[in-house]
Write an enzyme that holds these catalytic residues in place. Structure first.
Site, PDB file in Angstrom:
ATOM      1  N   LYS A  83     -34.646  35.929 -14.685  1.00 30.23           N
ATOM      2  CA  LYS A  83     -35.794  36.826 -14.818  1.00 30.23           C
ATOM      3  C   LYS A  83     -35.276  38.253 -14.944  1.00 30.23           C
ATOM      4  CE  LYS A  83     -40.426  36.842 -12.785  1.00 30.23           C
ATOM      5  NZ  LYS A  83     -41.195  36.496 -11.572  1.00 30.23           N
TER       6      LYS A  83
HETATM    7  O1  G3P Z   1     -45.219  36.470 -11.020  1.00 33.47           O
HETATM    8  C1  G3P Z   1     -45.461  37.802 -10.711  1.00 33.47           C
HETATM    9  C2  G3P Z   1     -46.304  37.872  -9.508  1.00 33.47           C
HETATM   10  O2  G3P Z   1     -45.602  37.420  -8.413  1.00 33.47           O
HETATM   11  C3  G3P Z   1     -46.873  39.202  -9.229  1.00 33.47           C
HETATM   12  O3  G3P Z   1     -48.043  38.970  -8.556  1.00 33.47           O
HETATM   13  O4  G3P Z   1     -49.932  39.469  -7.111  1.00 33.47           O
HETATM   14  O5  G3P Z   1     -47.746  40.698  -6.822  1.00 33.47           O
HETATM   15  O6  G3P Z   1     -49.207  41.149  -8.789  1.00 33.47           O
HETATM   16  P1  G3P Z   1     -48.769  40.143  -7.780  1.00 33.47           P
END
Ligand code: G3P
Length: 214
Positions: A83
């Site tokens: 990633k």
């Molecule tokens: O895959 C990316 C994700 O983990 C981000 O999620 O909820 O932190 O915006 P969030």
């Protein structure tokens, strides 16, 4: 649509794998930090439980550092996906890794042109962050629609991985928009498996079954 679990939690990964719905796992530094375990001890367990792709994120911000990290991360197993953040050095790293047939997931994508650049550099997946766009007052899911259309127009092989999904409708909308993958947090997976009418119906069936003469 493939379902990846967006977590570094072993119990959650094991449970989703037991359900037979786990196509892959995505992690990021924040999710790893939440587990409060050594990375070198955590990752082999994740890779053993998940037969599909497991995204592990680099933390270098220069291409040489990212590629060096990728080489170490690949030692965890053949299903590891590197990633890489959507920055110019990240594009360089994606191109170099793609030339060596190492799978990459370009993360922190917030507009369609970033996705186009990542695909041109040779990313295996692009990760548009839907919930964070919603947070900023945008209609996040429009980005999935745009990227799917652009990749279709030019037959890019890069897969659209809908990320930062926060609730069940995000999952439905990602599927309707044609996302190749939705990476789902555990809290959302628990919500999409349930419906109150399922629970109520099962409860009634079990009560009625108890009335059947034995
Ligand atoms: O895959 C990316 C994700 O983990 C981000 O999620 O909820 O932190 O915006 P969030």
């Amino acid at each position: 649509m493939k379902i990846f679990l967006d977590t570094a939690n072993i119990e959650q990964i094991k449970e989703a794998a037991d359900w037979g719905v786990l196509d892959g796992v995505t992690t990021n530094p924040s999710l790893v930090a939440m587990e409060n375990k050594k990375f070198e001890e955590l990752v082999p367990k994740i890779v053993a439980l998940c037969k599909g792709p497991v995204s592990l994120e680099v933390v270098s911000t220069d291409a040489d550092g990212m590629v060096a990290e990728a080489e170490k991360l690949m030692e965890f197993g053949p299903n590891v996906v590197i990633k890489v953040p959507m920055i110019p050095e990240g594009l360089k790293a994606i191109r170099r890794l793609a030339q060596r047939e190492i799978a990459t997931n370009c993360t922190l994508v917030f507009n369609a042109t970033q996705a186009l650049l990542a695909a041109k550099a040779g990313a295996t997946y692009v990760s548009p962050f839907i919930g964070r766009l919603d947070d900023a007052g945008h209609f996040g899911m429009e980005l999935i629609q745009q990227i799917v259309a652009i990749f279709d127009n030019y037959a890019f092989g890069t897969e659209v991985l809908a990320a930062s999904l926060r609730h069940p409708l995000h999952v439905v909308e990602a599927a309707l928009a044609g996302a190749d993958v939705a990476t789902i947090p555990w809290s959302v997976l628990q919500k999409i498996v349930k419906h109150p009418l399922t629970d109520r119906g099962l409860d009634q069936f079990l009560k009625d079954w108890a009335k059947v003469p034995k």
